[in-house]
Design an enzyme around this catalytic site. Structure first.
Site, PDB file in Angstrom:
ATOM      1  N   LYS A 188      43.564  31.291   8.205  1.00 27.79           N
ATOM      2  CA  LYS A 188      43.765  30.435   9.360  1.00 27.79           C
ATOM      3  C   LYS A 188      44.808  31.004  10.321  1.00 27.79           C
ATOM      4  CE  LYS A 188      42.600  26.471   6.473  1.00 27.79           C
ATOM      5  NZ  LYS A 188      41.303  26.138   7.064  1.00 27.79           N
ATOM      6  N   ASP A 243      51.200  22.735   0.521  1.00 31.90           N
ATOM      7  CA  ASP A 243      50.062  23.484   1.040  1.00 31.90           C
ATOM      8  C   ASP A 243      50.278  23.624   2.542  1.00 31.90           C
ATOM      9  OD1 ASP A 243      47.670  24.448   2.013  1.00 31.90           O
ATOM     10  OD2 ASP A 243      46.413  22.953   1.021  1.00 31.90           O
ATOM     11  N   TRP A 294      42.383  17.362   2.451  1.00 33.69           N
ATOM     12  CA  TRP A 294      42.806  18.454   1.573  1.00 33.69           C
ATOM     13  C   TRP A 294      43.737  17.985   0.476  1.00 33.69           C
ATOM     14  CZ3 TRP A 294      39.715  22.146   1.083  1.00 33.69           C
ATOM     15  CH2 TRP A 294      38.954  22.597   2.167  1.00 33.69           C
TER      16      TRP A 294
END
Length: 365
Positions: A201, A177, A102
């Site tokens: 999530k 993040d 990511w």
């Protein structure tokens, strides 16, 4: 009705209490005569829902008064572009710490809007660790330092909070993040200039992106930044500049209230520690399975593991599904298996997984 144990990395399991309340309120929210997804985002009913959700999130994370909470769209992937468009100002360079898939995607997207300096990377180790801050080679004058504090795919989580004051660079804003571990553990928001994450999530349904941004970072957007993605515009309009993802905000608000009933972030962190310990202890004691992440940097939320005999992968997935354990296949980029054990996954679910893994190993060894 029989619910499975859902180990999906996202969209992911939600608390049953939240789902039941949402079902009860689907047709009629608290006497309004309509459901939340039918409401005007500017009506008094929904603005009250959004305001309560923001207040509860601020309380749960102890967000300081000089930070704004924004409810946005586009997910974390869109933020990879929105962040440089908002934070570069008159700077040319942004620093990125690359610890997995990511953060790798993030720095590639940022290159469309800025020069990127890879200040540290764990690629040489196969993204199985977080480089300690002593290894970070920050540029002379970056607009910000980007981190992904939990890598969902690789199962790598920062074992420290990146406090740049420790290396004499405390003036630089840290961007984080936190998509896959926000609200799972205590954090010091004041150590970050900006925190963001997709909700799907650990917070709620897909469609909502949470941004927590320090006020002094507002008003720096590039001229070509879309108005709906300009943090100052969004903040000035209380996240209502355009129609926000109303139902996702509503569900997120219910999740925040559920967390508060449990005792807040400290209480859920204790549960997450216990769940992760149960699974990692089993993996470490096994000669049938393995986890390849540096033990100091293992994620509490996303646990990748491999069968030492990978010829058994398909049998493992088929039999685990038959046993009511689903979404255990690892990401296609790394293979193997992955169990995502977010806040809403109870200890009983992790125990069921360990029991199955033990039985499968005994039968297939």
């Amino acid at each position: 009705m029989s619910r499975v144990w859902n180990f999906s990395a996202g969209p992911a399991v939600l608390p049953e209490d939240v789902l039941r309340q949402a079902a009860d309120e689907m047709l009629d929210w608290q006497g309004a005569g309509m459901g939340v997804m039918e409401m005007s985002h500017r009506g008094k009913e929904f603005t009250a829902i959004a305001a309560q959700a923001e207040a509860d999130l601020r309380e749960l994370l102890a967000v300081p008064a000089n930070y704004r909470i924004l409810f946005m769209q586009g997910g974390a992937i869109a933020e990879n572009a929105i962040i440089p468009m908002n934070l570069m100002g008159d700077r040319r360079v942004a620093d990125y710490i690359v610890t997995g898939s990511w953060s790798q995607k993030s720095q590639k997207e940022a290159r469309k809007y800025a020069e990127v300096n890879i200040a540290a990377t764990s690629e040489a180790s196969g993204f199985t660790r977080v480089p300690p801050m002593a290894e970070w080679q920050l540029s002379a004058d970056p607009a910000y330092v980007f981190t992904c504090t939990n890598e969902t795919i690789g199962g790598v989580e920062y074992p420290f909070e990146p406090d740049l004051a420790q290396i004499g660079r405390g003036e630089l804003p840290v961007v984080a993040d936190m998509s896959s571990h926000i609200l799972s553990r205590a954090i010091d928001v004041s150590k970050y200039g900006l925190i963001f994450g997709g909700a799907q999530k650990n917070i709620g349904p897909a469609g909502l992106t949470i941004v927590i941004v320090r006020e002094d970072l507002l008003g720096r957007a590039m001229p070509h930044c879309p108005s709906a993605f300009d943090y100052k515009v969004v903040a000035d309009n209380a996240s209502m500049y355009n129609t926000p993802p109303t139902y996702s905000i509503y569900i997120a608000g219910l999740v925040f209230q559920w967390l508060k009933r449990l005792g807040g972030v400290a209480a859920i962190e204790a549960q997450n520690v216990a769940k992760a310990k149960l699974l990692y202890d089993f993996l470490d004691a096994s000669d049938f399975y393995e986890n390849r992440v540096d033990p100091a940097c293992r994620s509490r939320m996303n646990v990748p593991f491999f069968l030492r005999d990978e010829a058994l992968n398909e049998a493992f997935l088929a039999e685990s599904k038959a046993a009511g354990l689903v979404q255990l296949k690892g990401h296609k980029s790394v293979g193997g298996m992955r169990a995502s054990i977010y806040n809403a996954m109870p200890l009983a679910g992790v125990q069921a997984l360990v029991d199955f893994m033990r039985d499968f190993a005994a039968r297939r060894a």
